[in-house]
Design an enzyme around this catalytic site. Structure first.
Site, PDB file in Angstrom:
ATOM      1  N   ASP A  39      46.890  36.016 -51.224  1.00  0.00           N
ATOM      2  CA  ASP A  39      46.722  36.959 -50.115  1.00  0.00           C
ATOM      3  C   ASP A  39      45.442  37.756 -50.295  1.00  0.00           C
ATOM      4  O   ASP A  39      45.137  38.252 -51.385  1.00  0.00           O
ATOM      5  CB  ASP A  39      47.898  37.928 -50.047  1.00  0.00           C
ATOM      6  CG  ASP A  39      47.648  39.035 -49.041  1.00  0.00           C
ATOM      7  OD1 ASP A  39      47.747  38.759 -47.836  1.00  0.00           O
ATOM      8  OD2 ASP A  39      47.339  40.164 -49.471  1.00  0.00           O
ATOM      9  N   TYR A  44      39.392  44.377 -48.459  1.00  0.00           N
ATOM     10  CA  TYR A  44      39.246  44.347 -49.916  1.00  0.00           C
ATOM     11  C   TYR A  44      37.793  44.054 -50.301  1.00  0.00           C
ATOM     12  O   TYR A  44      37.330  42.922 -50.255  1.00  0.00           O
ATOM     13  CB  TYR A  44      40.172  43.304 -50.531  1.00  0.00           C
ATOM     14  CG  TYR A  44      41.637  43.481 -50.183  1.00  0.00           C
ATOM     15  CD1 TYR A  44      42.156  44.723 -49.845  1.00  0.00           C
ATOM     16  CD2 TYR A  44      42.508  42.398 -50.203  1.00  0.00           C
ATOM     17  CE1 TYR A  44      43.492  44.884 -49.528  1.00  0.00           C
ATOM     18  CE2 TYR A  44      43.861  42.551 -49.897  1.00  0.00           C
ATOM     19  CZ  TYR A  44      44.340  43.783 -49.549  1.00  0.00           C
ATOM     20  OH  TYR A  44      45.669  43.943 -49.234  1.00  0.00           O
ATOM     21  N   LYS A  70      44.135  39.149 -43.212  1.00  0.00           N
ATOM     22  CA  LYS A  70      44.566  40.221 -42.314  1.00  0.00           C
ATOM     23  C   LYS A  70      43.509  40.515 -41.246  1.00  0.00           C
ATOM     24  O   LYS A  70      42.344  40.144 -41.393  1.00  0.00           O
ATOM     25  CB  LYS A  70      44.887  41.469 -43.134  1.00  0.00           C
ATOM     26  CG  LYS A  70      45.915  41.180 -44.245  1.00  0.00           C
ATOM     27  CD  LYS A  70      46.254  42.400 -45.040  1.00  0.00           C
ATOM     28  CE  LYS A  70      47.229  42.071 -46.165  1.00  0.00           C
ATOM     29  NZ  LYS A  70      46.531  41.417 -47.311  1.00  0.00           N
TER      30      LYS A  70
END
Length: 317
Positions: A39, A44, A70
């Site tokens: 993931d 990030y 995401k």
């Protein structure tokens, strides 16, 4: 997906720099030892994690990986610096983040992620950090953006076969409950709120997910550190110093662990998997030793009597 997942926030240099060599070796070791789920997110490291994961996955057979990323933040070049510290990420990529949950924003974010990951399909696409915890007084505006367009964009991507599953990736399960009224989701990733210390999600929502064929991924089972380090070393709790009542609860949990010779970390990892709707527990990993240790904890035998003894402690108010 595998019951233990590889969280890639660390690949974006969360709190400290991580070399690509260490991350890549960890990802390859995880795959070798049976971890299939990886993931990441644009947030990030401002795209750094996705780029690193995309390169690392080139060494892993496609049929042995399940990838989620995401949407909800767009990245815009910041020409004022080459590298910067941003939102807890050290030496992040030179991009500014913009929250955007509109139809066009979701589509643009998805296309950008495909480029960074070097793939043409995403196994699971999650709307990131929608909710009051992140947006506070701006939450109603952003949630309306999602209702008006963002959810539709995600459903269209699923219908077109560009993503296999859609859901939310959040720190508060209550927003998942609300979002179920506006779209048909496959899964929700809930961080820090399906743990030995925070588990009111089990009062009604786990049953609702089971009834609606919605899966859960329990992220951050250590509550950002304290359930990994224990009461004597006192890691962070929800990214901050642990309050006394939380420390006292950890001490009580540790007492039960000692009685049954069960490690605190194994209990933390395995707890959410006891619920049928939970398909994976997602743990941050940045090097091979952490991968190996997490698997040891995941595979540690825990007797049913332990969970029965633990229940009054973890479900107490």
């Amino acid at each position: 997906m595998s019951e233990i997942g590889f969280g890639c926030a660390g690949a974006g240099n969360l709190y400290r720099p991580v070399s690509y060599e260490d991350f890549s070796a960890a990802a390859c070791k995880a795959s070798e030892l049976g971890i299939e789920y990886f993931d990441t997110a644009p947030h990030y490291g401002a795209g750094l994690s996705e780029r690193r994961l995309g390169i690392a996955l080139g060494d892993i057979p496609h049929q042995q990986m399940f990838v989620s990323t995401k949407v909800g933040r767009l990245l815009h070049p910041d020409h004022s610096v080459e590298q910067k510290d941003a939102e807890g990420f050290v030496s992040a990529s030179p991009f500014d983040r913009e929250y955007n949950y509109t139809y066009d924003g979701i589509m643009s974010s998805f296309e950008d992620s495909l480029q960074r990951l070097g793939v043409s399909h995403i196994d699971m696409l999650l709307m990131h950090d929608i909710g009051e915890l992140t947006h506070k007084e701006q939450h109603p505006m952003y949630f309306q953006q999602a209702i008006n367009g963002g959810f539709k964009a995600m459903m269209e991507l699923r219908e077109q076969g560009l993503v296999s599953n859609i859901g939310l990736g959040v720190n508060e399960w209550q927003i998942c409950d609300q979002a179920m009224n506006h779209a048909q989701f496959d899964c929700f990733m809930v961080a820090n709120c399906f743990t030995l210390l925070n588990n009111n999600i089990t009062h009604t929502f786990t049953d609702k997910c089971s009834d609606n064929n919605v899966s859960l991924i329990a992220a951050a089972p250590f509550n950002s550190g304290i359930l990994a380090k224990g009461s004597k070393n006192l890691g962070h709790y929800l990214y901050d110093e642990a309050p006394k009542h939380i420390v006292d609860k950890v001490i009580a949990i540790e007492s039960i662990c000692e009685q049954f010779n069960v490690s605190l970390q194994a209990a933390a990892i395995q707890y959410a998997l006891r619920y049928d709707c939970v398909k994976s527990v997602l743990i941050g990993m940045t090097n091979e030793s952490r991968v190996k240790q997490n698997i040891v904890w995941y595979e540690e035998p825990i007797p049913e009597a332990f969970w029965q003894a633990l229940a009054p402690v973890i479900y107490s108010s």
